[in-house]
Design an enzyme around this catalytic site. Sequence first.
Site, PDB file in Angstrom:
ATOM      1  N   SER A 194     103.171   0.065  57.152  1.00 53.30           N
ATOM      2  CA  SER A 194     103.672   1.436  57.695  1.00 53.30           C
ATOM      3  C   SER A 194     105.027   1.316  58.249  1.00 53.30           C
ATOM      4  O   SER A 194     105.554   1.868  58.998  1.00 53.30           O
ATOM      5  CB  SER A 194     102.768   1.786  58.944  1.00 53.30           C
ATOM      6  OG  SER A 194     102.819   0.507  59.912  1.00 53.30           O
TER       7      SER A 194
ATOM      8  N   ASN B 209      97.321  -3.898  68.181  1.00 53.71           N
ATOM      9  CA  ASN B 209      96.564  -2.781  68.688  1.00 53.71           C
ATOM     10  C   ASN B 209      96.903  -2.263  69.836  1.00 53.71           C
ATOM     11  O   ASN B 209      96.967  -0.933  70.006  1.00 53.71           O
ATOM     12  CB  ASN B 209      94.887  -2.895  68.734  1.00 53.71           C
ATOM     13  CG  ASN B 209      94.246  -3.456  67.376  1.00 53.71           C
ATOM     14  OD1 ASN B 209      94.984  -3.473  66.370  1.00 53.71           O
ATOM     15  ND2 ASN B 209      93.167  -3.905  67.329  1.00 53.71           N
TER      16      ASN B 209
ATOM     17  N   THR C  88      98.949  48.757  68.271  1.00 52.43           N
ATOM     18  CA  THR C  88      97.775  48.119  68.137  1.00 52.43           C
ATOM     19  C   THR C  88      97.252  48.401  66.665  1.00 52.43           C
ATOM     20  O   THR C  88      97.535  49.511  66.152  1.00 52.43           O
ATOM     21  CB  THR C  88      96.759  48.674  69.153  1.00 52.43           C
ATOM     22  OG1 THR C  88      96.295  49.749  68.785  1.00 52.43           O
ATOM     23  CG2 THR C  88      97.058  48.047  70.487  1.00 52.43           C
ATOM     24  N   HIS C  89      96.723  47.606  66.166  1.00 50.66           N
ATOM     25  CA  HIS C  89      96.267  47.665  64.639  1.00 50.66           C
ATOM     26  C   HIS C  89      97.610  48.185  63.700  1.00 50.66           C
ATOM     27  O   HIS C  89      97.196  48.723  62.611  1.00 50.66           O
ATOM     28  CB  HIS C  89      95.233  48.646  64.265  1.00 50.66           C
ATOM     29  CG  HIS C  89      94.150  48.411  65.555  1.00 50.66           C
ATOM     30  ND1 HIS C  89      93.130  47.518  65.105  1.00 50.66           N
ATOM     31  CD2 HIS C  89      93.773  48.906  66.745  1.00 50.66           C
ATOM     32  CE1 HIS C  89      92.335  47.332  66.102  1.00 50.66           C
ATOM     33  NE2 HIS C  89      92.692  48.225  67.124  1.00 50.66           N
TER      34      HIS C  89
ATOM     35  N   SER D 184     118.817  37.927  48.080  1.00 50.18           N
ATOM     36  CA  SER D 184     118.128  37.711  46.992  1.00 50.18           C
ATOM     37  C   SER D 184     119.164  36.922  45.929  1.00 50.18           C
ATOM     38  O   SER D 184     120.244  37.692  45.822  1.00 50.18           O
ATOM     39  CB  SER D 184     117.381  38.902  46.469  1.00 50.18           C
ATOM     40  OG  SER D 184     117.345  38.947  45.083  1.00 50.18           O
TER      41      SER D 184
ATOM     42  N   LYS E  14     120.029  43.057  49.062  1.00 48.77           N
ATOM     43  CA  LYS E  14     118.876  42.476  50.050  1.00 48.77           C
ATOM     44  C   LYS E  14     119.202  41.544  51.156  1.00 48.77           C
ATOM     45  O   LYS E  14     120.330  40.810  51.047  1.00 48.77           O
ATOM     46  CB  LYS E  14     118.144  41.450  49.335  1.00 48.77           C
ATOM     47  CG  LYS E  14     117.193  42.193  48.173  1.00 48.77           C
ATOM     48  CD  LYS E  14     115.857  43.088  48.722  1.00 48.77           C
ATOM     49  CE  LYS E  14     114.930  42.304  48.787  1.00 48.77           C
ATOM     50  NZ  LYS E  14     113.781  42.871  49.647  1.00 48.77           N
TER      51      LYS E  14
ATOM     52  N   ASN F 287     117.198  39.398  53.850  1.00 46.91           N
ATOM     53  CA  ASN F 287     115.780  39.294  53.881  1.00 46.91           C
ATOM     54  C   ASN F 287     115.888  38.099  55.326  1.00 46.91           C
ATOM     55  O   ASN F 287     116.562  37.284  55.589  1.00 46.91           O
ATOM     56  CB  ASN F 287     115.165  38.273  52.901  1.00 46.91           C
ATOM     57  CG  ASN F 287     115.266  39.223  51.616  1.00 46.91           C
ATOM     58  OD1 ASN F 287     115.097  40.356  51.688  1.00 46.91           O
ATOM     59  ND2 ASN F 287     115.389  38.444  50.481  1.00 46.91           N
TER      60      ASN F 287
ATOM     61  N   GLU G   1     110.551  34.136  58.677  1.00 48.42           N
ATOM     62  CA  GLU G   1     109.188  33.651  57.473  1.00 48.42           C
ATOM     63  C   GLU G   1     108.959  32.257  57.556  1.00 48.42           C
ATOM     64  O   GLU G   1     107.805  31.655  57.462  1.00 48.42           O
ATOM     65  CB  GLU G   1     109.408  34.209  56.239  1.00 48.42           C
ATOM     66  CG  GLU G   1     109.577  35.825  56.288  1.00 48.42           C
ATOM     67  CD  GLU G   1     109.859  36.412  54.974  1.00 48.42           C
ATOM     68  OE1 GLU G   1     109.918  37.693  54.802  1.00 48.42           O
ATOM     69  OE2 GLU G   1     110.473  35.655  53.914  1.00 48.42           O
TER      70      GLU G   1
ATOM     71  N   TYR H 208      89.239  -0.766  67.230  1.00 51.41           N
ATOM     72  CA  TYR H 208      90.309  -0.402  66.317  1.00 51.41           C
ATOM     73  C   TYR H 208      89.925  -0.152  64.950  1.00 51.41           C
ATOM     74  O   TYR H 208      89.189  -1.149  64.631  1.00 51.41           O
ATOM     75  CB  TYR H 208      91.445  -1.364  66.478  1.00 51.41           C
ATOM     76  CG  TYR H 208      92.769  -0.961  65.739  1.00 51.41           C
ATOM     77  CD1 TYR H 208      93.632  -0.011  66.164  1.00 51.41           C
ATOM     78  CD2 TYR H 208      92.841  -1.625  64.256  1.00 51.41           C
ATOM     79  CE1 TYR H 208      94.919   0.381  65.423  1.00 51.41           C
ATOM     80  CE2 TYR H 208      93.820  -1.080  63.517  1.00 51.41           C
ATOM     81  CZ  TYR H 208      94.869  -0.403  63.999  1.00 51.41           C
ATOM     82  OH  TYR H 208      96.065   0.219  63.297  1.00 51.41           O
TER      83      TYR H 208
ATOM     84  N   GLN I 189      96.534   4.060  61.966  1.00 46.71           N
ATOM     85  CA  GLN I 189      97.890   3.933  61.391  1.00 46.71           C
ATOM     86  C   GLN I 189      98.023   5.369  60.662  1.00 46.71           C
ATOM     87  O   GLN I 189      99.506   5.476  60.666  1.00 46.71           O
ATOM     88  CB  GLN I 189      97.989   2.808  60.256  1.00 46.71           C
ATOM     89  CG  GLN I 189      99.314   2.481  59.818  1.00 46.71           C
ATOM     90  CD  GLN I 189      99.591   1.186  59.125  1.00 46.71           C
ATOM     91  OE1 GLN I 189      99.424   0.234  59.887  1.00 46.71           O
ATOM     92  NE2 GLN I 189      99.559   1.226  57.851  1.00 46.71           N
TER      93      GLN I 189
HETATM   94  N1  ARG Z   1     100.381  -0.714  62.095  1.00 44.23           N
HETATM   95  C1  ARG Z   1      99.132  -0.499  62.746  1.00 44.23           C
HETATM   96  C2  ARG Z   1      99.083   0.981  63.340  1.00 44.23           C
HETATM   97  O1  ARG Z   1      99.771   1.565  63.200  1.00 44.23           O
HETATM   98  C3  ARG Z   1      98.971  -1.554  64.025  1.00 44.23           C
HETATM   99  C4  ARG Z   1      98.351  -2.583  63.331  1.00 44.23           C
HETATM  100  C5  ARG Z   1      97.017  -2.955  63.782  1.00 44.23           C
HETATM  101  N2  ARG Z   1      96.392  -3.883  62.892  1.00 44.23           N
HETATM  102  C6  ARG Z   1      95.204  -4.300  62.700  1.00 44.23           C
HETATM  103  N3  ARG Z   1      95.045  -4.757  61.540  1.00 44.23           N
HETATM  104  N4  ARG Z   1      94.592  -4.410  63.702  1.00 44.23           N
HETATM  105  O2  ARG Z   1      98.013   1.347  63.791  1.00 44.23           O
END
Ligand code: ARG
Length: 515
Positions: free
Chosen positions: A38, A121, A166-167, A286, A292, A294, A299, A326, A331
């Site tokens: 990550s 963790n 309303t509506h 457009s 146009k 818009n 939106e 955990y 993640q």
């Molecule tokens: N990158 C992980 C997360 O975002 C934390 C890692 C914990 N990894 C583990 N194998 N316990 O949650």
Amino acid sequence: MTEEPTNEANADAEGDSQGDVVRRDRFSGGPARGFLSSLAADERIFEADLAVDRAHVVMLAEQGIVDDENAGAILDALDDIEDAGHGDLPDGEDIHAAIETAVIERVGPEGGRMHTARSRNDEVATCIRYRLREDLLDAIETVIGAREQLLETAREHAETLMPGFTHLQYAQPTTVGHYLLSYERALARDTERLFGAYERTNRSPLGSAAFAGTPFDIDRERTAELLGFDSVLSNSMDASSARDNLLEATTALSNLATTLSGLSEDFVIFANDGYVDLSDDYSSTSSIMPQKKNPDTLELVRSRAGDAHAAVSGLLTTLKGLPRAYNRDLQRATGHGWDAVDSVIEATEVAAGAVATAEWNADLLAREAGEGFSTATGVADLLAMSGVPFRTAHEMVALAAEKSDDPDYETLESAAQEVLGESLSAHVDREAERSEASEDASGEAASREAVEAALDPAQSVASRDSAGGPAPEAVATQLAAADDDLSADRESLAAERDALSAAETELRTEGAGYV
Ligand code: ARG
């Protein structure tokens, strides 16, 4: 405070930690390396992780778990890593691993002491809360800005008549001020929800380790204090697995996005009806139809509710049924929260800008305010105030409304007068047999002037002066109360920001003491 045995335990852990590096490599080198990591997404918690590392190391030093010299070297390395930036980090499964590797690269094996008495963790759970606090305060600040702009425009247009629907049908006349305040009130509650999510986010999981605590004599209160958290999450298993605060924050943002989507929808319709003219800055054209203009920005604001709801759904689906404690699914949960934060803050800014710069077409709105016999309720109210049971009055006026479509009647007033006159005198005759008083009262209600007044949109609005209503004095009361709420929210925001920056200063000062 720390007894020798703790440091010896730490020295043992050092051997393990070097073994750990080997094990980490062994488990992260396969084809799933990128899938596991990550690190890129963790850029968002780069600063947070450095702060968490600093607070943890300061506490370890204060507790005598790591000696001052090693603490100083690690803290120095963290400053250097901060200067080099996220892009300069070595590869790793996540930001926590990468920063630890970067520390060890700079300090040598002693740098491995940084991870004593914690786990990724509790570390990641703390980083998420640390960063989310800032994001929530940014969201609150943006919503406060939007409310300010709504109040300013509402004040300007406290007496500008407009049709209320309303509506999607003409319902009763109101004012632009009353209409805009309705959204400011909703945004005030969205602000409250964001503060609520903030309060539950501002609690520290640090020191829970993997989930089961640690034998080291750590001080969780101290790391919480250094990181500016209000309190410590009391159960270590809960602390490292809980993401309900992230869900709560995302849900609050989703609610906010829903409010904004309604506002946007109205403005799309109002712009098409000519009620408002959006600034060119918030419009688009457009590629083929040159005439146009818009309401695309609104939106897109409306569509951001889709992003936010998707984030809530992604989070709920990821979190549902996760076993204690955990699991790596967590993640993938985090990013949903960040998506909602970014998407909704941006949408709030754009919505506020579009509303603040739109021009209201007061003449057209005044003409439309009485469309579709929208003052009918006022006429029924008038009769009811004079003693006719409301349901009977409702039926009388319904008859008049039907008649007003009849080409024999030139104006709505003439239809109403005739039908009301007929049905009212029948009613009065009936009532007169029973009571003199009701004859007097109802006779007065039928007066041409009173009915005319009730049919006039401006007088109709002015008559509805109940608390929260559209009469200009009722709107003035609401504006004053909204101003008070806004000031209180601004103060709470400033207090939270101050608390966070005071903690940051303290952490930097404490850390510098070791370097
Ligand atoms: N990158 C992980 C997360 O975002 C934390 C890692 C914990 N990894 C583990 N194998 N316990 O949650």
